[in-house]
Design an enzyme around this catalytic site. Structure first.
Site, PDB file in Angstrom:
ATOM      1  N   THR A 278     -26.907 -23.446  12.470  1.00  0.00           N
ATOM      2  CA  THR A 278     -26.063 -24.514  11.925  1.00  0.00           C
ATOM      3  C   THR A 278     -24.604 -24.209  12.207  1.00  0.00           C
ATOM      4  OG1 THR A 278     -25.719 -23.401   9.819  1.00  0.00           O
ATOM      5  CG2 THR A 278     -27.592 -24.936   9.947  1.00  0.00           C
ATOM      6  N   ASP A 279     -23.771 -25.253  12.178  1.00  0.00           N
ATOM      7  CA  ASP A 279     -22.333 -25.007  12.043  1.00  0.00           C
ATOM      8  C   ASP A 279     -22.117 -24.529  10.604  1.00  0.00           C
ATOM      9  OD1 ASP A 279     -19.633 -24.786  12.361  1.00  0.00           O
ATOM     10  OD2 ASP A 279     -19.313 -26.799  13.137  1.00  0.00           O
ATOM     11  N   TRP A 280     -20.923 -24.091  10.293  1.00  0.00           N
ATOM     12  CA  TRP A 280     -20.683 -23.278   9.106  1.00  0.00           C
ATOM     13  C   TRP A 280     -20.716 -24.059   7.772  1.00  0.00           C
ATOM     14  CZ3 TRP A 280     -21.856 -20.525  12.790  1.00  0.00           C
ATOM     15  CH2 TRP A 280     -21.695 -19.149  12.850  1.00  0.00           C
TER      16      TRP A 280
END
Ligand code: BGC
Length: 783
Positions: A278-280
């Site tokens: 995932t992105d953060w």
């Protein structure tokens, strides 16, 4: 009660781990991943799917507190968990597209850990040189390896849907074909070091406003042809170790939770073999993410571990889906230098990489205007009037996670001085005094990447007309730098950003008037990360050089081009429109976003346009696909860029070969100095069922440096699949039969040779009917 049960269950798991350890527990190896998965407890599996950052180590759940209690590499974006019982080490991931982002200094340590500030991605795309981008990638990847990092969170390759996206500098182009092949070249370069990349942000992360929740609503055709195409190219041509799913939704579903995107399209259709992270995000529906095939949650949170365990125990998430993700994370881990025990030096060759930066950046600089051969400058000019605050404080790259902690930035003053030019001292002193005063007003900590330079950019100095007149009389030439910066978390604005400020306009016009009246020339340098308005002022100076944000050697690089040591060969990877509103996407972009337009918090009735959702109503009509098809005038077209020499195209041919065609063209340098030329191959398709752009880029190539009189024949391949458009009725890529034409261009508007060719039989390439928008999305039609 439930909590007691979970604690009890975990207790048993730990107890079982202990027993298992006593027996012969498999230790992770490249060839025993299935055995390791079998030996893992559910808790261990859940832990492996959730990462961590900032030294918070949840692996203590399984392995006891981490030995150091802090990050393995100071300033890295995150880590995956270790499970000592099974011989699974932590691995480290760090940003970003213009070079590695880690902290330059460490507490109690006198050594420095600077990384090279390479040119921004937009500049690299402007080189149109895949071999050169691979060389840059090799150097970047070497720093990743030697600083003990396993995956570089790059390249970033979202499409430049609109000039105001705050992160466009991190991205390549408005064209997915160019973005895809430049990105593949970068991945191949970085990964040749035995470290990984994470190609991001998958997909349609086209705006920063409410980036973690905006719903990008678009047709399946636009999704496939514009927003996914580049990712498809990079997966098929470079197999990145990992892909980073984006923050946003597409057609109502978070990409991180979209099985259609992460499994059906990415893996089943394209054959992606790696891991998705995932992105953060802090926390989403973790079970849905696992189910979608989003293997790793970053930066990770203990709740997510609990959720995976609880959902499996409640029968809502199948353990076999968990196992699939676990297996992919392990397959990634066994490839990493950390798993292999690589002894990193913490001492990459920064000097050699600075040289690569300087040379590669020079190839991405675009000469926009050069009346009467103003450039290159006469060598040794000793009294140049250097205007513009960024001449003295060059912007090497953008901000946010794409910022690099570099040891230095060569500004234009320094670069020109190094190149043997003399700079007018009086003007230099004026600027230096102004800037040190302005800096004293700002508490800006240069070491902190997140401290947006954007907000702290020193406003342009107002230069009195009298001063300009004195300069026009006493100096030989004027150079004016116009600077812009942007960064993660905010989009750019139209006024005083895309459009020049009044002060900048006056500076260009006053300097041009005064210097021209004195018979002297004016050069404008654009030190910018994204497109600015040029049409209303470009007639004033004699030359305009688009330097982009050229990395830490920026001043030297620009001086190399000003001096003619390097002949510019960069071409625009996007269109420069006459006005911002000329882009059809501008009707649906949050350029008017203000602080009081806060994102919606779940009240679906009152979703805010362009904040909670964005209609991609312009459909496939992005950049030149629109301007060129609609016949709309632009300031500088896609693919445009001048040279200090001239080239003639001849013997253009296209012949059937393999599963498509081979195109050749001979380029001759007909001018007086050596130079490189980019050839862009656009294809115009026959009129068929779908409305298509007048032409689309389907191949490109760049010559070597050709001496005056020298020729080179370039070869380019196009497959039948490359020529297909996505038909929503058949859910297939369709290549029509009929008469095509191959246009060999120096830009999309400067076609030097056109060759017809025909396709006898239509071809159809089946895809899945997934990710459709809700009914009712209105789409732009050009006819
Ligand atoms: C950015 C990513 C970056 C990550 C880790 C996120 O906010 O969108 O591009 O890789 O942070 O720093």
């Amino acid at each position: 009660m439930r909590r007691i049960l979970i604690v009890f269950t975990l207790g048993i798991a730990v107890l079982m781990s202990g027993t298992a350890a006593a027996q012969n527990v498999p230790q992770l190896k490249a060839d025993n991943i299935n055995d390791v998965v079998k030996a893992m407890t559910l808790q261990e599996k859940a832990c492996l799917l959730v990462g961590f950052s900032n030294g918070v180590d949840y692996s203590g759940l399984i392995t006891g507190p981490s030995p150091s209690g802090k990050e393995l590499v100071d300033g890295a974006a995150g880590e995956t968990m270790s499970i000592n019982r099974l011989g699974i080490p932590n691995t480290v991931v760090a940003d970003g597209p213009a070079g590695l982002r880690i902290n330059p200094t460490r507490p109690g340590d006198s050594k420095t850990y600077y990384c090279t500030g390479f040119p921004v991605s937009t500049l690299l795309a402007s080189t149109w040189n895949t071999a050169l981008v691979t060389e840059v990638g090799k150097a970047m990847g070497n720093e990743v390896l030697e600083y003990g990092v396993d995956v570089q969170l790059a390249p970033a390759m979202n499409i430049h849907r609109n000039p105001l996206c705050g992160r466009n500098f991190e991205y390549y182009s408005e064209d997915p074909f160019l973005a895809g092949y430049i990105s593949a070249a970068m991945v191949n370069g970085v990964q040749s070091n035995g470290v990984g990349t994470s190609v991001k942000h998958f997909a349609a992360n086209s705006q920063e406003t409410n980036r973690t929740a905006d719903d990008a609503r678009m047709s399946q055709r636009a999704l496939r042809e514009i927003y996914l195409k580049g990712f498809e190219i990079v997966v098929k041509n470079a197999q990145p170790w990992t892909i980073m799913s984006s923050y946003n939704k597409i057609n109502g579903t978070f990409t991180q939770e979209s099985r259609d995107l992460l499994t059906t399209i990415l893996r089943d259709e394209w054959g992606f073999k790696g891991m998705v992270m995932t992105d953060w995000t802090w926390k989403r529906n973790t079970a849905a993410q696992v189910n979608a095939g989003n293997d790793l949650m970053m930066p990770g949170n203990k709740d997510q571990i609990d959720e995976i365990i609880a959902q499996v125990q409640a029968g809502k998430l199948s353990e076999s889906d968990v196992d699939i993700c676990v297996k992919r994370v392990l397959e990634y881990i066994v490839k990493t230098p950390r798993f292999k025990g690589y002894k990193f030096s913490n001492n990459p060759d920064l000097k050699a990489h600075a040289e690569i930066t300087r040379n590669s950046a020079a190839e991405g600089i675009v000469l926009l205007k050069n009346d009467n051969q103003t450039l290159p400058l006469k060598t040794g000019q000793q009294n140049i009037a250097l205007f513009g605050v960024t001449s003295y404080d060059f912007i090497a790259g953008g901000n946010g996670s794409g910022y690099v902690n570099k040891a230095y930035v060569v500004d234009l003053l320094q670069g020109m001085t190094n190149a043997g030019f003399g700079i007018n001292d009086q003007l230099k002193d004026l600027y230096k005094n102004y800037m040190s005063y302005q800096k004293s007003l700002r508490s800006f900590n240069k070491g902190d990447y997140w401290d947006f330079l954007v907000k702290n950019l020193i406003p342009e100095m107002t230069v009195d007309k009298n001063v300009i007149e004195v300069m026009a009389k006493t100096s030989e030439l004027a150079v004016i730098t116009i600077g812009r910066n942007a960064g993660e978390g905010a989009d750019r604005k139209i006024d005083n950003d895309f459009n020049l400020t009044d002060n900048e306009r006056s500076l260009i016009s006053n300097v041009s008037n005064a210097f021209h009246a004195a018979g002297k020339k004016v050069v404008v340098i654009l030190n910018i990360g994204g497109v600015v308005e040029t049409a209303s002022w470009k007639m004033l100076p004699d030359a305009v050089l688009l330097a982009w944000q050229a990395g830490q050697e920026g001043g030297n690089t620009v001086a190399d081009v000003l001096k003619g040591t390097v002949n510019p060969s960069g071409k625009l990877p996007m269109t420069f429109p006459l006005n911002y509103m000329d882009h059809p996407s501008s009707l649906n972009f949050p350029y008017y976003y203000s602080e009081n337009m806060l994102p919606n918090n779940g009240d679906n009735e009152h979703l805010q346009k362009n904040v909670d959702y964005t209609n991609y109503s312009e459909d496939i009509w992005i950049g030149y696909r629109y301007f060129n098809t609609a016949g709309k005038e632009v300031s500088y077209p896609f693919g445009y860029g001048m040279s200090y020499t001239t080239f003639v195209y001849s013997d253009a041919k296209i012949t059937p070969s393999g599963d498509g065609f081979t195109a050749v063209v001979t380029i001759k340098n007909t001018g007086k100095v050596a130079g490189k030329e980019v050839v862009e191959l656009y294809i115009a398709a026959p009129k068929g069922k779908l409305e298509k752009p007048a032409c689309e880029l389907k191949a490109f190539a760049k010559t070597k440096s050709l001496a005056p009189g020298e020729s080179q024949t370039l070869m380019m391949k196009i497959s039948t699949y490359d020529l297909a458009s996505f038909d929503e009725d058949t859910s297939a890529w369709e290549t029509d039969a009929g008469q095509y034409s191959a246009r060999f261009g120096a830009s999309v508007e400067d076609i030097r040779a056109t060759v017809p060719f025909s396709i006898k039989n239509a071809s159809s390439f089946k895809a899945h009917n997934v990710m459709a928008p809700a009914p009712g999305l209105s789409l732009l039609k050009l006819k």
